[in-house]
Every structure is written in C-alpha cells, then in structure tokens.
Design an enzyme around this catalytic site. Sequence first.
Site, PDB file in Angstrom:
ATOM      1  N   ASN A  70       0.818  -1.213   0.000  1.00 42.54           N
ATOM      2  CA  ASN A  70       0.000   0.000   0.000  1.00 42.54           C
ATOM      3  C   ASN A  70       0.852   1.263   0.000  1.00 42.54           C
ATOM      4  O   ASN A  70       1.093   1.859  -1.047  1.00 42.54           O
ATOM      5  CB  ASN A  70      -0.961  -0.003   1.184  1.00 42.54           C
ATOM      6  CG  ASN A  70      -2.171   0.898   0.963  1.00 42.54           C
ATOM      7  OD1 ASN A  70      -2.086   1.895   0.269  1.00 42.54           O
ATOM      8  ND2 ASN A  70      -3.295   0.534   1.534  1.00 42.54           N
ATOM      9  N   ASP A  71       1.342   1.656   1.164  1.00 39.12           N
ATOM     10  CA  ASP A  71       2.093   2.918   1.264  1.00 39.12           C
ATOM     11  C   ASP A  71       3.323   2.938   0.364  1.00 39.12           C
ATOM     12  O   ASP A  71       3.702   3.988  -0.143  1.00 39.12           O
ATOM     13  CB  ASP A  71       2.522   3.161   2.720  1.00 39.12           C
ATOM     14  CG  ASP A  71       1.329   3.366   3.636  1.00 39.12           C
ATOM     15  OD1 ASP A  71       0.328   3.954   3.182  1.00 39.12           O
ATOM     16  OD2 ASP A  71       1.387   2.918   4.801  1.00 39.12           O
ATOM     17  N   VAL A  72       3.940   1.774   0.148  1.00 37.88           N
ATOM     18  CA  VAL A  72       5.186   1.720  -0.634  1.00 37.88           C
ATOM     19  C   VAL A  72       4.938   1.891  -2.125  1.00 37.88           C
ATOM     20  O   VAL A  72       5.888   1.965  -2.909  1.00 37.88           O
ATOM     21  CB  VAL A  72       5.949   0.415  -0.373  1.00 37.88           C
ATOM     22  CG1 VAL A  72       6.357   0.315   1.084  1.00 37.88           C
ATOM     23  CG2 VAL A  72       5.134  -0.799  -0.791  1.00 37.88           C
TER      24      VAL A  72
ATOM     25  N   ALA B 212       0.208   4.279   7.158  1.00 41.96           N
ATOM     26  CA  ALA B 212       0.380   5.726   7.274  1.00 41.96           C
ATOM     27  C   ALA B 212      -0.959   6.446   7.443  1.00 41.96           C
ATOM     28  O   ALA B 212      -1.001   7.634   7.723  1.00 41.96           O
ATOM     29  CB  ALA B 212       1.111   6.276   6.052  1.00 41.96           C
TER      30      ALA B 212
END
Length: 464
Positions: free
Chosen positions: A393-395, A434
């Site tokens: 997701n965040d990456v 995050a």
Amino acid sequence: MSANLSAILYLVSGVLFILALRGLSSPETSRQGNLFGITGMVIAVTVTFLSVGNFSSGFIYVLIFLSIGGCIGAFIAYRIPMTAMPELVAGFHSLVGLAAVFVAISAFINPDAFGLGTPGNIKLASLIEMAIGAAVGAITFSGSVIAFLKLQGIMSGAPITFKGQHLLNALILILILFLTFYLCSTQSSNLFWTLIAVSFLIGFLIIIPIGGADMPVVISMLNSYSGWAAAGIGFTLENTALIITGALVGSSGAILSYIMCKGMNRSFFNVILGGFGATDQSIKGKSKEQRPVKSGNADDAAFLMKNASSVIIVPGYGMAVAQAQHALREMVDTLKKNDIKVSYAIHPVAGRMPGHMNVLLAEANVPYDEVFELEEINNDFANADVAFVIGANDVTNPVAKTDPQSPIYGMPVLDVEKCKSVLFVKRSLSPGYAGIDNDLFYKENTLMLFADAKKMTEDITKNL
C-alpha cells in the site's frame, strides 16, 4: 577447562558469528549463515559451562530451566506462521533485554560471585558497565513489549502522543545519566533499582508514539539495543563471546536501522521522535472521500496477464496476512509456461520487519535472481505491461512524490503507476499504516481486485 583454551574457543565462536552475519546478508547463503550461528552458539554455551568447573547442585536447576526454555522456544519457532515473524522477533528482543537486566541485578547484589568486588565496594568500571547494560536492557524489554503488542494487534498500531512528550522523554534520559553518575559515586541499591525502573519507563515512552509504518525500523532498532545490552553485560562478566556477539548484533542492527530510514527518506531521530503515521483529521478525512475506481475479477486479471510480455509482482503485508506466497508462486510458474517474463519488486520497508517479503518469497522457493530491490527495478516499471500489486500500500503510493503535506512525502516508492496496467489486490480501499489514501487506486490504468489475496491469486491461476 583452562583459561587459554576457553579464550580460543570463544574466539572460534566469535568468528562463526561473524560468518553467520555474512551468510545472512544474502538469501542464497542464509541457510549456511544460520548453521554457522548455531554452531558458534553451541560452542559458546558449552565452553561457558565447562569453564565454571564447580558443578554444584545449582547447575541441575540451570540445565532444567535451559531445557524448558529451549523446548518452548523451539516449539514456538516451529509453529509460528511467517506472518507473525515480526511479533516473534520483538518477543525475542524483549527476552534478551530482560536477561541483561537479570544478570546486572545478580552482579550488583552478589559481586563476589563475578569477581567484581564486594557489595558497596564494586569496581568502578564494572559498575558503569552493569549500569549501562541494565538501563539498555530495560529499555529494550519494555520497548519490545510495546512493539509486540502493536504488531499483534492487542494494542493500537496508531501513534500514541501527548503534549510535552518529547520534553518528558528528554528529562527522563537526563535523569538516567544522573542516576548512573550518582550510582557510581554512592553504590546505593535504591539508586540502582530506580535506574532500572526509570529505564523501563523510557522504553515504553519511546515506542508508543511510533506508528505502524515505522515498525521495520523499530524492529531493527530494538535488535540493536538488545545487542548493546548483551555487550555491556559481556564486559561485566568478562565474557569474550558475549562481547563479540553483542557488538555484532548491536552494530548490524544500527546499520539496518539506517538502511530502513534511508528507504523511507527519514532520519533515525525523526522516526524516534516523530511518530510516523500520526496523521491529522484532515488527512484522515481525505481517505474516506468517494472517488471512482475500476474494479475487476480474476478473469479480467488473467486476460491482461495472458496478453502481457512482462509482469512485475509487488508483494506487501497483505500477501503475508493471506499467506498467499505459495499461490503466487504457482501463478508465476503458469505465466512462465506462457513465455511471460516475471520479476518481483521489493521495497525495503514492505511488511512489518526488514526482509519480511524476502523471507516469505524464499519460503515459497521463489528463485533469488527474480527478486529485485527498489533501486534495481524501479526504472523497469515504465517498460512493463502489468504490475501485480498484492497487498502493498504505502510503498506504492504516488503521493509520496507529489504531495508535500503527506506524512510519507519524500519516501522512495515503487513507480508502479508507470506500468501499462496495474492489478491491485486488496480487500477494500482502506488506507495503509500511514493512514492515508493511495492515489494509485484511482489511476486510469489501475484495476482493483477486491478479494482475499490468496483466493484471488488462486482464481487467476485457474483462469490462466
């Protein structure tokens, strides 16, 4: 056993630990590295027992508890799923820290047994060493317990912050320095117990403001702490093997923490003091905004992959939760039979601990030469036909490059959006650690596959 022979064997175990660390630096040599580490530890433990010489009845109890602990550890390690490996590592770190505290307490209460002097008249160098070992061990223990609770979901993974938190932490750290100084001056047992209690407290306060997105850094940081705690106690006990092992673990953990921070474009102190993932209400509100997405099914995904010449797999924690690595390997094998080039893109902080995705892929026997780090593969996305994102997701969030107000701004991310087609496997549109929305969900070239990662991957394989 003579002192010279003990020293030589401790040196041999130290060399084996160095070779183990070298082996663990690559998935291809990790098994060999583990064997070196196991051999070194067996030698170190055996020499320690034989060096004592006087096998009193107390040793029977030591062997009994050693056997009990070893059996429990082996049982847990054997039964633990790979998804829970970060929690296991955090739990082991806590025990290393607690062991350092117990050894320091033993040395302080009965210094005669360790050749450090007498109660109230302990050698200054030894007192400094045991004070440092006890303080760092206590911080490691309480910090690791909080990390374990967050990773296990018993405690919220969101940062816990309050007004004046940084000032309080700074004051406690200064207090620890003062307590150490006056302990060395007075050798007061009350100061010693206060030092340990305050260190337990600061370990708790250091970790609670750190959010889930920084967990890989926390794990490597606590790994480093446990090493320095062991090294400090090694000096107290004048144990060469413990000093070498602790220094290796401490330094490698510190280097790994630096690598993780670099992978997130963040400073180490920013992680410790900042509480990554602490988003304000306005940012959280954006994640609930209704925006159009294109969703598909396994048949749609299989059609796109069949007509692709190259596919890049981007694994994340969602793959770990679903235990989808074996299903993923089967899907990739099917693609290869159709002469489709497949590679894996690994972000340095994907998952919940350093190397989490590499371990999972290795468990599924994914060839090492197909797995690439961010710097090696990021330019290839623009030339790939399909990116298959499974739980990351965040990456993969493009806002890290475009929105200065985003809490992940500046963090290097995988350039997944540059692919011709993006297949994103996820249960829902919920944000990652995050706490922010992923703009990749709403791109024109993205097809969302809402399902359990393992089931979706198996269904795609059937359609292929």
